[in-house]
Design an enzyme around this catalytic site. Sequence first.
Site, short mmCIF file in Angstrom:
data_model
loop_
_atom_site.label_atom_id
_atom_site.label_comp_id
_atom_site.label_asym_id
_atom_site.label_seq_id
_atom_site.Cartn_x
_atom_site.Cartn_y
_atom_site.Cartn_z
N GLY A 32 -7.24 5.64 5.12
CA GLY A 32 -8.32 5.66 4.14
C GLY A 32 -9.46 4.76 4.58
O GLY A 32 -10.64 5.13 4.49
N HIS A 33 -9.13 3.55 5.08
CA HIS A 33 -10.17 2.66 5.59
C HIS A 33 -10.85 3.29 6.81
O HIS A 33 -12.08 3.23 6.95
CB HIS A 33 -9.56 1.32 6.04
CG HIS A 33 -8.93 0.52 4.95
ND1 HIS A 33 -7.57 0.29 4.88
CD2 HIS A 33 -9.47 -0.14 3.89
CE1 HIS A 33 -7.31 -0.47 3.83
NE2 HIS A 33 -8.44 -0.74 3.21
N GLN A 57 -10.29 -13.00 -6.01
CA GLN A 57 -9.97 -11.83 -6.82
C GLN A 57 -8.48 -11.70 -7.14
O GLN A 57 -8.05 -10.69 -7.69
CB GLN A 57 -10.51 -10.55 -6.19
CG GLN A 57 -9.81 -10.08 -4.93
CD GLN A 57 -10.60 -8.98 -4.22
OE1 GLN A 57 -11.68 -9.21 -3.69
NE2 GLN A 57 -10.07 -7.76 -4.20
N GLY A 148 -14.47 3.12 -1.30
CA GLY A 148 -13.62 4.27 -1.60
C GLY A 148 -13.51 4.51 -3.10
O GLY A 148 -13.51 3.59 -3.91
N LYS A 149 -13.36 5.80 -3.44
CA LYS A 149 -13.17 6.17 -4.85
C LYS A 149 -11.79 5.79 -5.36
O LYS A 149 -11.54 5.85 -6.56
CB LYS A 149 -13.35 7.69 -5.00
CG LYS A 149 -14.77 8.15 -4.96
CD LYS A 149 -14.80 9.61 -5.39
CE LYS A 149 -16.17 10.20 -5.25
NZ LYS A 149 -16.16 11.65 -5.60
N LYS A 150 -10.88 5.47 -4.46
CA LYS A 150 -9.55 5.05 -4.89
C LYS A 150 -9.66 3.88 -5.88
O LYS A 150 -8.95 3.81 -6.87
CB LYS A 150 -8.74 4.66 -3.64
CG LYS A 150 -7.55 3.77 -3.86
CD LYS A 150 -6.37 4.55 -4.36
CE LYS A 150 -5.09 3.75 -4.40
NZ LYS A 150 -5.19 2.35 -4.63
N GLN A 154 -14.06 -0.40 -9.32
CA GLN A 154 -14.72 -1.30 -8.36
C GLN A 154 -15.98 -0.64 -7.80
O GLN A 154 -17.05 -1.27 -7.72
CB GLN A 154 -13.74 -1.64 -7.23
CG GLN A 154 -14.38 -2.29 -6.02
CD GLN A 154 -13.35 -2.74 -5.00
OE1 GLN A 154 -12.68 -3.73 -5.20
NE2 GLN A 154 -13.21 -2.02 -3.89
N LEU A 185 -3.46 6.77 -0.46
CA LEU A 185 -3.20 5.73 0.53
C LEU A 185 -3.67 4.39 -0.02
O LEU A 185 -4.75 4.27 -0.61
CB LEU A 185 -3.92 6.04 1.84
CG LEU A 185 -3.50 7.32 2.57
CD1 LEU A 185 -4.08 7.33 3.99
CD2 LEU A 185 -1.99 7.50 2.60
N SER A 187 -3.00 -0.14 0.74
CA SER A 187 -2.28 -1.18 1.49
C SER A 187 -1.00 -1.58 0.76
O SER A 187 -0.01 -1.93 1.39
CB SER A 187 -3.17 -2.41 1.65
OG SER A 187 -4.30 -2.07 2.42
O1 PAF Z 1 -11.28 -3.03 -2.08
C1 PAF Z 1 -11.05 -4.05 -1.42
O2 PAF Z 1 -10.37 -4.03 -0.40
C2 PAF Z 1 -11.63 -5.37 -1.91
O3 PAF Z 1 -11.65 -5.42 -3.30
C3 PAF Z 1 -13.00 -5.70 -1.31
C4 PAF Z 1 -14.03 -4.67 -1.75
C5 PAF Z 1 -12.92 -5.72 0.20
C6 PAF Z 1 -13.47 -7.07 -1.80
O4 PAF Z 1 -12.59 -8.07 -1.43
#
Ligand code: PAF
Length: 282
Positions: A32-33, A57, A148-150, A154, A185, A187
């Site tokens: 996905g990344h 976060q 990503g829309k996942k 956010q 997908l 992490s």
């Molecule tokens: O989606 C993520 O992996 C995180 O929330 C991000 C956008 C990299 C900010 O730490």
Amino acid sequence: MKIVHTIAELRGALGPFKRPAFVATMGNLHNGHIALVNQAKPLGDVTVASIFVNRLQFAPHEDFDTYPRTWEADCEKLQAAGCDVLFAPRETDLYPEPQTYKVHPPAGLADILEGHFRPGFFVGVSTVVMKLLACVFAGKPGGNALFGKKDYQQLMIVRRMVQQFALPLAIVPGETLRAADGLALSSRNGYLNVQERAEAVHLSMALKALGEAARAQGLDGLDALEAQAMQTLSARGWAPDYLTVRRRADLLPPDSGDAATPLVVLGAARLGTTRLIDNLEI
Ligand code: PAF
């Protein structure tokens, strides 16, 4: 691929370029990344990725310490994908002093859904994203950052932040990538054991079923349909936080007049000790 750790090094590496295309990550990269990196490449004259596990976060009880850190593999994947610059700040590079200035997104958008179950999460996300965008795009108007829309909420919060602060870049959404069985997908999928991995697709199946039922039965009985979807998952051993149909535009519940409004079904649920989220535009 040039790997840089400090903000000064990043700015040096980006010096000759005018229009970065940027993908922010916390590492432990999956396809996905990499799809976002591939999508980014034609959108700028330099492709930049960041890897930074952002403490701000994570709540104290969450998985900051155990969040998978897979540096070597991540570098190989980015290199193979044709990423030009990897920004991997240490905590002291990005937060050399306590980050007391923070971005507080509006409660109406940030304290619902994920923000309700993870208080403060979107303050941490917005703050780090604002800082990463400042690092990458300062003096370089017209670039693109891909999200990503996942992580649907956010994406919306970041997009509005960029708009309200008139940041000189565009936010470009990337589609969710799914495994062959339909699991989005993530992490955190790596936390699942074999049985949990087989079960995990039932989150997206529940979202799909809820979306279809909402479209078929109308929006008036939505509460009952959502409750039923939660029960179905609970009966399979999940602990759902929410499964809900919302308007795409503001993530608020639709009312009966919203029959023709674009909607999205969003869900978050815990399977064992792993919390998964997913969504489906309907
Ligand atoms: O989606 C993520 O992996 C995180 O929330 C991000 C956008 C990299 C900010 O730490």
